[in-house]
Scaffold this active site. Structure first.
Site, mmCIF file in Angstrom:
data_model
loop_
_atom_site.group_PDB
_atom_site.id
_atom_site.type_symbol
_atom_site.label_atom_id
_atom_site.label_comp_id
_atom_site.label_asym_id
_atom_site.label_seq_id
_atom_site.Cartn_x
_atom_site.Cartn_y
_atom_site.Cartn_z
ATOM 1 N N LYS A 107 0.598 -0.893 0.194
ATOM 2 C CA LYS A 107 0.049 -0.066 0.412
ATOM 3 C C LYS A 107 0.478 1.440 -0.233
ATOM 4 O O LYS A 107 0.333 2.061 -0.708
ATOM 5 C CB LYS A 107 -1.284 0.104 0.373
ATOM 6 N N GLN A 112 -4.856 -1.960 9.406
ATOM 7 C CA GLN A 112 -5.222 -3.158 8.650
ATOM 8 C C GLN A 112 -5.883 -4.648 9.746
ATOM 9 O O GLN A 112 -5.063 -4.313 10.762
ATOM 10 C CB GLN A 112 -3.146 -3.382 7.932
ATOM 11 N N ASP A 170 -11.171 2.335 3.030
ATOM 12 C CA ASP A 170 -11.776 0.945 3.651
ATOM 13 C C ASP A 170 -13.041 0.514 3.032
ATOM 14 O O ASP A 170 -13.240 -0.176 2.573
ATOM 15 C CB ASP A 170 -11.461 -0.756 4.572
HETATM 16 N N1 GUN Z 1 -6.943 -7.088 5.925
HETATM 17 C C1 GUN Z 1 -7.314 -8.300 4.156
HETATM 18 N N2 GUN Z 1 -8.200 -7.335 3.124
HETATM 19 C C2 GUN Z 1 -7.974 -5.794 3.979
HETATM 20 C C3 GUN Z 1 -8.297 -4.541 3.734
HETATM 21 O O1 GUN Z 1 -8.989 -4.392 2.675
HETATM 22 N N3 GUN Z 1 -7.969 -3.554 4.003
HETATM 23 C C4 GUN Z 1 -8.331 -3.716 5.899
HETATM 24 N N4 GUN Z 1 -7.872 -2.574 5.971
HETATM 25 N N5 GUN Z 1 -8.292 -5.090 6.120
HETATM 26 C C5 GUN Z 1 -7.524 -5.808 5.540
#
Ligand code: GUN
Length: 281
Positions: free
Chosen positions: A51, A95, A118
Site C-alpha cells: 500500500k 490493517q 476501506d
Molecule cells: N485485511 C485484508 N483485507 C483488508 C483490507 O482490504 N483492508 C484492511 N484494512 N485490512 C485488510
C-alpha cells in the site's frame, strides 16, 4: 482468457498519478493516506508495504504507523483520534486482522466516516446497502472494474458469490445486485455447492479455502473471479479456485497472484483521492 488485474490496475494507477500531479498547484498539497499496522503478522506487513509503495508511485503521501502486538485498544483508538483530527490526513486505514485484545468493530467505528477509505465503517456499509453515496470497499470495487474491463455486463446474468465476509462476499453481492445480476450467496457450508456454482455465469470466490472450486463445479463460459490468497500443499501461493482445472472452461478467469489483489490496492488509492477531493469543495 486471463483477466489481468495487474494490467487493469496499472492503467488505473497511471490515471490517478496524472490526476494527483495536478493537486499541489490546484489544492496546495497531495492526498495523504495513514495506515496503522498493529503487531507483526507477516501477511499484513506485506500488504501494508504494498500500500505504501502504491502511494509512492502515484504521488500520495503515506504514513505507516506501526504499533506493537501487545498494544491496547485504547492506544489504537488514541492514534485514530489523532488522525481523525489531523486535517492534513485524508484517508485512515487499520490493517486487519488486529490482535485479539482489540475489538475490531470498535476500531472501525472510531475512524471518521469521511476518512474511511476501506469502506468498512458502519455508516458506509449502511449507505452502500441503502444506495446512498458512500465509500465503496476496495476489493468489491476492483472486481466490478475487472468485469467492466472484460466487457461483462452483470445485467440479467446469474452471479454466484461464495463467501459472506464483510470485506468481500457481502458487499460484492450487493454491487452485483445493483448492476442487475441475479445473485446467489453461498458459502463453504452450502449443501450441494456444485449444483449452484454450475448455474453461475459470473462466479466470485472469496471463501478462503485453497483450490476449493474445481473444474467440475463450473459451466462452460463462466467468468471466474478468484479472491483467494492461499497456499497449496507444497506451500505455493494459490487462490480459492483450482486454476488448472477451471481455466479451460472459463471465458475469463483472474489469476492468483496478479488478479484481484492489485485491483484492491489501486481502488484504495482511488478511494484516497476521492476522500481528498471531497474535502476540497
Ligand atoms: N485485511 C485484508 N483485507 C483488508 C483490507 O482490504 N483492508 C484492511 N484494512 N485490512 C485488510
Amino acid at each position: 482468457m486471463i483477466l489481468s488485474g495487474k494490467e487493469v490496475s496499472s492503467a488505473l494507477r497511471a490515471g490517478l498519478a496524472a490526476q494527483v500531479a495536478t493537486f499541489p498547484e490546484k489544492y496546495g498539497r497531495a492526498p495523504h493516506l495513514a495506515v496503522i499496522l498493529v503487531g507483526d503478522n507477516p501477511a499484513s506487513q506485506i500488504y501494508v508495504r504494498n500500500k505504501a509503495k502504491a502511494c509512492e508511485s502515484i504521488g500520495i503521501t503515506n504514513t505507516t504507523i506501526t504499533m506493537p502486538a501487545d498494544s491496547t485498544e485504547e492506544a489504537v483508538l488514541a492514534e485514530i483520534k489523532r488522525l481523525n483530527e489531523d486535517s492534513g490526513v485524508d484517508g485512515i486505514l487499520v490493517q486487519l486482522p488486529v490482535p485479539k485484545q482489540i475489538n475490531t468493530a470498535r476500531i472501525i467505528e472510531a475512524i471518521a466516516r469521511e476518512k474511511d477509505v476501506d469502506g468498512f465503517h458502519p455508516g458506509n456499509v449502511a449507505a452502500l446497502w441503502q444506495k446512498m453515496p458512500c465509500m465503496v470497499p476496495c476489493t468489491p470495487k476492483g472486481i466490478m472494474k475487472l468485469l467492466a474491463h472484460a466487457g461483462v455486463d452483470p445485467k440479467g446474468k446469474r452471479a454466484v458469490v461464495i463467501g459472506r465476509s464483510n470485506i468481500v462476499g457481502l458487499p460484492v453481492a450487493k454491487l452485483l445486485l445493483d448492476a442487475n445480476a441475479t445473485v446467489t450467496m453461498c458459502h463453504t457450508r452450502t449443501v450441494d455447492l456444485p449444483s449452484i456454482t454450475r448455474q453461475a455465469e459470473i462466479l466470485v470466490v472469496a471463501a478462503g479455502a485453497a483450490k476449493m472450486v474445481t473444474g467440475d463445479m463450473v459451466s462452460d463460459g463462466c467468468v471466474v473471479i478468484d479472491v483467494g490468497m492461499d497456499h497449496d500443499a507444497e506451500g505455493k501461493l494459490c487462490g480459492d479456485v483450482d486454476y488448472d482445472s477451471v481455466a479451460p472452461k472459463a471465458s475469463w478467469i483472474t489469476p492468483v497472484p496478479g488478479g484481484v489483489g492489485p485491483m484492491t490496492i489501486a481502488c484504495l488509492m482511488e478511494n484516497t483521492v476521492e476522500a481528498f477531493l471531497a474535502k476540497q469543495k
